[in-house]
Structure formats: structure tokens, C-alpha cells
Design a protein around this motif. Structure first.
Motif, PDB file in Angstrom:
ATOM      1  N   ALA A  77      -4.345   1.804   1.521  1.00 42.87           N
ATOM      2  CA  ALA A  77      -3.356   1.524   2.559  1.00 42.87           C
ATOM      3  C   ALA A  77      -2.423   2.719   2.688  1.00 42.87           C
ATOM      4  O   ALA A  77      -2.454   3.644   1.864  1.00 42.87           O
ATOM      5  CB  ALA A  77      -2.563   0.262   2.229  1.00 42.87           C
ATOM      6  N   ARG A  78      -1.603   2.693   3.720  1.00 44.45           N
ATOM      7  CA  ARG A  78      -0.611   3.735   3.938  1.00 44.45           C
ATOM      8  C   ARG A  78       0.772   3.103   3.914  1.00 44.45           C
ATOM      9  O   ARG A  78       0.988   2.027   4.482  1.00 44.45           O
ATOM     10  CB  ARG A  78      -0.826   4.442   5.275  1.00 44.45           C
ATOM     11  N   ILE A  79       1.707   3.789   3.263  1.00 45.37           N
ATOM     12  CA  ILE A  79       3.070   3.284   3.165  1.00 45.37           C
ATOM     13  C   ILE A  79       3.800   3.499   4.487  1.00 45.37           C
ATOM     14  O   ILE A  79       3.883   4.622   4.989  1.00 45.37           O
ATOM     15  CB  ILE A  79       3.823   3.980   2.019  1.00 45.37           C
ATOM     16  N   LEU A  80       4.364   2.417   5.022  1.00 42.78           N
ATOM     17  CA  LEU A  80       5.127   2.484   6.269  1.00 42.78           C
ATOM     18  C   LEU A  80       6.619   2.634   6.021  1.00 42.78           C
ATOM     19  O   LEU A  80       7.331   3.203   6.848  1.00 42.78           O
ATOM     20  CB  LEU A  80       4.882   1.225   7.111  1.00 42.78           C
ATOM     21  N   ALA A  81       7.100   2.108   4.896  1.00 42.95           N
ATOM     22  CA  ALA A  81       8.531   2.180   4.590  1.00 42.95           C
ATOM     23  C   ALA A  81       8.710   1.879   3.112  1.00 42.95           C
ATOM     24  O   ALA A  81       7.881   1.195   2.492  1.00 42.95           O
ATOM     25  CB  ALA A  81       9.330   1.194   5.442  1.00 42.95           C
ATOM     26  N   THR A  82       9.794   2.385   2.541  1.00 36.84           N
ATOM     27  CA  THR A  82      10.099   2.132   1.137  1.00 36.84           C
ATOM     28  C   THR A  82      11.565   1.759   0.976  1.00 36.84           C
ATOM     29  O   THR A  82      12.410   2.160   1.784  1.00 36.84           O
ATOM     30  CB  THR A  82       9.801   3.365   0.257  1.00 36.84           C
ATOM     31  N   ALA A  83      11.841   0.997  -0.084  1.00 33.53           N
ATOM     32  CA  ALA A  83      13.212   0.646  -0.437  1.00 33.53           C
ATOM     33  C   ALA A  83      13.238   0.392  -1.932  1.00 33.53           C
ATOM     34  O   ALA A  83      12.899  -0.698  -2.393  1.00 33.53           O
ATOM     35  CB  ALA A  83      13.699  -0.579   0.336  1.00 33.53           C
ATOM     36  N   GLY A  84      13.583   1.412  -2.708  1.00 35.28           N
ATOM     37  CA  GLY A  84      13.568   1.288  -4.154  1.00 35.28           C
ATOM     38  C   GLY A  84      12.156   1.157  -4.672  1.00 35.28           C
ATOM     39  O   GLY A  84      11.274   1.953  -4.350  1.00 35.28           O
ATOM     40  N   ILE A  85      11.913   0.123  -5.478  1.00 37.09           N
ATOM     41  CA  ILE A  85      10.567  -0.097  -6.011  1.00 37.09           C
ATOM     42  C   ILE A  85       9.730  -0.958  -5.079  1.00 37.09           C
ATOM     43  O   ILE A  85       8.594  -1.316  -5.419  1.00 37.09           O
ATOM     44  CB  ILE A  85      10.630  -0.753  -7.406  1.00 37.09           C
ATOM     45  N   HIS A  86      10.256  -1.286  -3.914  1.00 40.33           N
ATOM     46  CA  HIS A  86       9.540  -2.097  -2.944  1.00 40.33           C
ATOM     47  C   HIS A  86       9.089  -1.226  -1.781  1.00 40.33           C
ATOM     48  O   HIS A  86       9.734  -0.236  -1.441  1.00 40.33           O
ATOM     49  CB  HIS A  86      10.417  -3.239  -2.429  1.00 40.33           C
ATOM     50  N   CYS A  87       7.989  -1.586  -1.162  1.00 38.97           N
ATOM     51  CA  CYS A  87       7.497  -0.825  -0.025  1.00 38.97           C
ATOM     52  C   CYS A  87       6.661  -1.730   0.881  1.00 38.97           C
ATOM     53  O   CYS A  87       6.224  -2.821   0.475  1.00 38.97           O
ATOM     54  CB  CYS A  87       6.678   0.391  -0.472  1.00 38.97           C
ATOM     55  N   LEU A  88       6.468  -1.280   2.078  1.00 40.04           N
ATOM     56  CA  LEU A  88       5.650  -1.973   3.067  1.00 40.04           C
ATOM     57  C   LEU A  88       4.448  -1.096   3.346  1.00 40.04           C
ATOM     58  O   LEU A  88       4.592   0.080   3.675  1.00 40.04           O
ATOM     59  CB  LEU A  88       6.444  -2.224   4.348  1.00 40.04           C
ATOM     60  N   ALA A  89       3.253  -1.652   3.190  1.00 42.57           N
ATOM     61  CA  ALA A  89       2.020  -0.885   3.351  1.00 42.57           C
ATOM     62  C   ALA A  89       1.118  -1.548   4.373  1.00 42.57           C
ATOM     63  O   ALA A  89       1.172  -2.764   4.585  1.00 42.57           O
ATOM     64  CB  ALA A  89       1.296  -0.746   2.016  1.00 42.57           C
ATOM     65  N   GLN A  90       0.277  -0.739   5.004  1.00 43.83           N
ATOM     66  CA  GLN A  90      -0.669  -1.252   5.995  1.00 43.83           C
ATOM     67  C   GLN A  90      -2.041  -0.657   5.732  1.00 43.83           C
ATOM     68  O   GLN A  90      -2.185   0.549   5.561  1.00 43.83           O
ATOM     69  CB  GLN A  90      -0.206  -0.896   7.409  1.00 43.83           C
ATOM     70  N   THR A  91      -3.048  -1.505   5.694  1.00 43.38           N
ATOM     71  CA  THR A  91      -4.412  -1.046   5.481  1.00 43.38           C
ATOM     72  C   THR A  91      -4.978  -0.459   6.767  1.00 43.38           C
ATOM     73  O   THR A  91      -4.398  -0.605   7.849  1.00 43.38           O
ATOM     74  CB  THR A  91      -5.308  -2.201   5.007  1.00 43.38           C
ATOM     75  N   ASP A  92      -6.143   0.181   6.659  1.00 43.58           N
ATOM     76  CA  ASP A  92      -6.782   0.757   7.844  1.00 43.58           C
ATOM     77  C   ASP A  92      -7.190  -0.319   8.834  1.00 43.58           C
ATOM     78  O   ASP A  92      -7.348  -0.041  10.029  1.00 43.58           O
ATOM     79  CB  ASP A  92      -8.009   1.573   7.428  1.00 43.58           C
ATOM     80  N   GLU A  93      -7.354  -1.555   8.336  1.00 45.75           N
ATOM     81  CA  GLU A  93      -7.723  -2.669   9.223  1.00 45.75           C
ATOM     82  C   GLU A  93      -6.499  -3.303   9.885  1.00 45.75           C
ATOM     83  O   GLU A  93      -6.634  -4.218  10.691  1.00 45.75           O
ATOM     84  CB  GLU A  93      -8.488  -3.741   8.441  1.00 45.75           C
ATOM     85  N   GLY A  94      -5.299  -2.869   9.521  1.00 46.34           N
ATOM     86  CA  GLY A  94      -4.095  -3.369  10.153  1.00 46.34           C
ATOM     87  C   GLY A  94      -3.364  -4.456   9.387  1.00 46.34           C
ATOM     88  O   GLY A  94      -2.327  -4.942   9.848  1.00 46.34           O
ATOM     89  N   ARG A  95      -3.858  -4.866   8.218  1.00 48.55           N
ATOM     90  CA  ARG A  95      -3.180  -5.891   7.437  1.00 48.55           C
ATOM     91  C   ARG A  95      -1.998  -5.271   6.703  1.00 48.55           C
ATOM     92  O   ARG A  95      -2.106  -4.196   6.110  1.00 48.55           O
ATOM     93  CB  ARG A  95      -4.129  -6.533   6.436  1.00 48.55           C
ATOM     94  N   ARG A  96      -0.872  -5.966   6.716  1.00 47.67           N
ATOM     95  CA  ARG A  96       0.337  -5.469   6.061  1.00 47.67           C
ATOM     96  C   ARG A  96       0.627  -6.258   4.786  1.00 47.67           C
ATOM     97  O   ARG A  96       0.401  -7.472   4.735  1.00 47.67           O
ATOM     98  CB  ARG A  96       1.546  -5.555   7.001  1.00 47.67           C
ATOM     99  N   TYR A  97       1.134  -5.528   3.794  1.00 49.08           N
ATOM    100  CA  TYR A  97       1.503  -6.137   2.520  1.00 49.08           C
ATOM    101  C   TYR A  97       2.903  -5.687   2.118  1.00 49.08           C
ATOM    102  O   TYR A  97       3.256  -4.510   2.286  1.00 49.08           O
ATOM    103  CB  TYR A  97       0.533  -5.717   1.410  1.00 49.08           C
ATOM    104  N   GLU A  98       3.672  -6.639   1.597  1.00 50.21           N
ATOM    105  CA  GLU A  98       4.918  -6.295   0.926  1.00 50.21           C
ATOM    106  C   GLU A  98       4.572  -5.996  -0.525  1.00 50.21           C
ATOM    107  O   GLU A  98       3.988  -6.835  -1.209  1.00 50.21           O
ATOM    108  CB  GLU A  98       5.912  -7.455   1.011  1.00 50.21           C
ATOM    109  N   CYS A  99       4.946  -4.805  -0.986  1.00 51.71           N
ATOM    110  CA  CYS A  99       4.435  -4.333  -2.278  1.00 51.71           C
ATOM    111  C   CYS A  99       5.554  -4.009  -3.257  1.00 51.71           C
ATOM    112  O   CYS A  99       6.667  -3.652  -2.866  1.00 51.71           O
ATOM    113  CB  CYS A  99       3.582  -3.071  -2.084  1.00 51.71           C
ATOM    114  N   THR A 100       5.209  -4.127  -4.516  1.00 52.02           N
ATOM    115  CA  THR A 100       6.005  -3.559  -5.592  1.00 52.02           C
ATOM    116  C   THR A 100       5.177  -2.448  -6.226  1.00 52.02           C
ATOM    117  O   THR A 100       3.948  -2.438  -6.117  1.00 52.02           O
ATOM    118  CB  THR A 100       6.371  -4.607  -6.652  1.00 52.02           C
ATOM    119  N   VAL A 101       5.858  -1.544  -6.908  1.00 56.69           N
ATOM    120  CA  VAL A 101       5.186  -0.404  -7.516  1.00 56.69           C
ATOM    121  C   VAL A 101       5.080  -0.645  -9.014  1.00 56.69           C
ATOM    122  O   VAL A 101       6.080  -0.913  -9.683  1.00 56.69           O
ATOM    123  CB  VAL A 101       5.958   0.903  -7.243  1.00 56.69           C
ATOM    124  N   ARG A 102       3.868  -0.557  -9.529  1.00 60.00           N
ATOM    125  CA  ARG A 102       3.657  -0.792 -10.954  1.00 60.00           C
ATOM    126  C   ARG A 102       4.459   0.207 -11.779  1.00 60.00           C
ATOM    127  O   ARG A 102       4.610   1.375 -11.410  1.00 60.00           O
ATOM    128  CB  ARG A 102       2.170  -0.702 -11.290  1.00 60.00           C
TER     129      ARG A 102
END
Length: 371
Positions: A77-102
Motif C-alpha cells: 500500500a501507499r501512505i496517504l497521511a501520517t499522524a504520529g504512529i498512526h497512518c492512513l494507507a491505500q492499496t493499489d486496488e483502492g482499499r484504505r486502512y487505518e494503520c499503526t506502525v509496528r
């Protein structure tokens, strides 16, 4: 043939374990002169139990977090935005995930101020349909970064070009800041474009000497007005099918330009900011937006200072391309072009073969004056 993974010993940044001393060696009860029974392996410093390490396998690739993981069940996926250890990512198929960073990913990036940045290609492990964990950051290219707190702060990654936005007035035009961005762009192997916004506030003819200067140096320059839409069509062609980051001071009109380029965007109320649940002012962080005519544009917060990262004092002259024909004329191979009597660069400035404002920018960089 792929390289054999190498093992890396990683020390974690934080350890919440409270270390208790095995002996109260500073207590009054030990002040009896009887020292034979006291332990001799007691440490005052926070080593041993307080330190935590982990051995990980590294792929040996440059950039990213270099961490080998089991890719089964993971997605790119590609990161669309970040905020601290959290980020918003989108896959090549267009699905978005709210993520934490290990945590191990954050630990591997301890030499940088940020483990994951907007534009990063990452490997995600989905938890459910909406949430995921960042397992690895893929190798980066096309960086825009600066020095901050003695570390590298990567503003964005994996971009083709940076649109350096300044304003003709309000705030005042700062050519020295343009020069700093030009060096940062070349350092990060990103194509620089210069955009002078708010030209409706001045006589455009007054800007021609500056535009002509950068045009002679080979830098593409755009004169625009977000208020009147002047120059927007030409700017849209320059951004078509490219990954572009807009950067510059606060108040120069970056978000306004994006709204003119993509009329359907309303950056102050876009839902993308809602994922952080911390307000909707988009310029607080770098956020990527797709363009209907092709490509992506990344809006970034205003930058007050652009301190160069990993550029040695003796390397600065190499980023001023107009200096190059005159450097061999200097009497000393280590000439700084400041106080030396026989200096080809200073002679060129005196003969107006080098722009005095550009030479002043060079002097400011030597003293690390980022204003």
C-alpha cells in the motif's frame, strides 16, 4: 540471485520495566565496614535487565526499514497521511486502512525523526477490513527532507517532483528559501519546479528578473494566482501524471492552488482528515490527493525553516550550478569564495556573471542561516 539475509541486533528505544537494585548499596545498613558479603556484580548504570534487544533479519536493501517479514497475508500500500504512529494507507486496488506502525519498524528508523512518511510504499498486515499494521517500509526514492533536531526529517517520499511555492507578496518573496529547496530537491533526486503565487498582488513585470534568473539556470518557473486562476492551466500540465509535493512557507497559498487545480477538492473539510479524529485542518500534516487529470499531489504544512540535511559545508558550492565554470579559476583548491583574494567566483559576482542574490544565498548557507 538474492542476497542471504543478514542478522541485525536492534536496541529498542523504550523499556517500561522499572529496574530494582538487588542490594541497597547506598543504605545506612551497609555502612558497617563488613563488605565481604556484598555482591560485586551490582551495576549503578541502567544496563543488564533494563536493556532490550531483538535480532531481526535484514534484506540488505538500501532505504526503507530493511526488515524481512513473512509476506503471507500482507498487502502493499501507499501512505496517504501520517499522524504520529498512526497512518492512513491505500492499496493499489483502492482499499484504505487505518494503520499503526509496528514498534520494531519505528526502532529501525531511530536515526530519523519519522519511521513512516506520506508517500511511502509499505507492507501491511490487515487486522480486519479497516485496520492494519505496517510491517515494513519499502526502499525509498525521491525524497524531500530537512534537518530537524540533529536528525533527518523526511517530509515526503517516492515523489517525482517538488513544486516550490512562494508568494509574490503577503508573505514577502524569499529567494533564499527557494535556493534552499532547490538544494534539498537535488539532494533527494527530485525534480524542482518553482511557483510564484499571488502575482495579482504585484506588477508581474517586477518578477521578470527573478524568473529570468532561474530560467537561465534551467529551473522551470510558473507565475500563478489562485485568486484569479492565472497560470493554473499551465501548472496543471506540469503536474499531469506525476507524483508532486507542494512545499513552502505558511500562507503562500499551497492549498488554494490545489483547490484550483482540482476544483472538486475542499481541503478544509475533506473526510480524509477525519480518520485521526483530531480536527479537519489538512495542513497540519502531509496528505496525498489523487488528481482527476492523472497523478498525485501532496499538500504539506508550511515550513518556517529549511535547514539542509547531510550537506557538508564544502559541498554547498556544487549545488550552485553557475559557480562551476569559475571554481577552477580560484587560486586555492579549498577556496570558500568568501575572503580569498584570488577567487574566480567572487570575480564573476563582481562582473555580474553570477547573480549577487544567489551569491548571498550561498553565504547564508555557509553560516547555516536558515531565514
Amino acid at each position: 540471485m538474492s542476497k542471504k539475509p543478514r542478522k541485525v541486533r536492534v536496541e529498542f528505544r523504550k523499556n517500561r520495566e522499572v529496574r530494582a537494585r538487588r542490594n541497597k548499596i547506598t543504605s545506612i545498613e551497609h555502612a558497617t565496614g563488613e563488605t565481604d558479603d556484598l555482591r560485586t556484580d551490582e551495576r549503578i548504570s541502567g544496563k543488564g535487565d533494563i536493556s532490550r534487544y531483538r535480532t531481526i533479519k535484514s534484506s540488505g536493501r538500501e532505504g526503507g526499514t530493511l526488515r524481512d517479514v513473512d509476506e503471507a497475508g500482507c498487502v502493499l500500500a501507499r501512505i496517504l497521511a501520517t499522524a504520529g504512529i498512526h497512518c492512513l494507507a491505500q492499496t493499489d486496488e483502492g482499499r484504505r486502512y487505518e494503520c499503526t506502525v509496528r514498534q520494531v519498524v519505528r526502532t529501525l528508523a531511530r536515526e530519523s525523526r519519522n519511521a513512516v512518511v506520506t508517500g511511502d510504499r509499505v507492507l501491511l498486515r490487515p487486522i480486519n477490513d479497516e485496520q492494519a499494521v505496517v510491517e515494513r517500509v519499502e526502499p525509498r526514492h525521491g525524497l524531500l527532507s530537512r534537518a530537524s533536531g540533529g536528525k533527518e526529517q523526511i517530509l515526503v517520499a517516492n515523489v517525482d517532483q517538488v513544486l516550490i511555492v512562494v508568494s509574490a507578496a503577503d508573505p514577502p518573496l524569499k529567494p533564499h528559501l527557494i535556493d534552499r529547496f532547490l538544494i534539498s530537491a537535488e539532494k533527494g533526486q527530485v525534480r524542482p519546479l518553482i511557483c510564484i503565487n499571488k502575482i495579482d498582488l504585484v506588477d508581474p513585470a517586477d518578477l521578470q528578473p527573478l524568473v529570468g534568473l532561474y530560467a537561465q539556470l534551467g529551473y522551470e518557473t510558473h507565475l500563478c494566482s489562485a485568486a484569479t486562476q492565472r497560470g493554473v492551466v499551465r501548472l496543471r500540465r506540469a503536474l499531469c501524471d506525476r507524483q508532486t509535493v507542494l512545499s513552502g512557507q505558511s500562507g503562500v497559498g499551497k492549498s488554494s492552488l490545489i483547490n484550483r487545480l482540482e476544483p472538486d477538492l475542499d481541503l478544509d473539510t475533506r473526510s480524509v482528515s477525519g480518520w485521526t479524529r483530531k480536527g479537519k485542518h489538512t495542513t497540519r500534516r502531509a496528505i496525498a490527493y489523487p488528481l482527476s487529470f492523472g497523478g498525485t499531489v501532496i499538500d504539506t504544512p508550511g515550513i518556517r525553516q529549511m535547514s539542509l540535511w547531510d550537506v557538508a559545508r564544502g559541498e554547498i558550492e556544487g549545488y550552485f550550478i553557475e559557480f562551476r565554470p569559475f571554481v577552477p579559476l580560484c587560486a586555492f583548491p579549498d577556496c570558500t569564495h568568501t575572503h580569498e583574494e584570488i577567487c574566480g567566483v567572487k570575480s564573476a559576482v563582481a562582473a555580474e556573471l553570477i547573480s549577487p542574490p544567489r551569491y548571498e544565498s550561498y553565504l547564508k548557507l555557509l553560516t547555516d542561516d536558515s531565514d
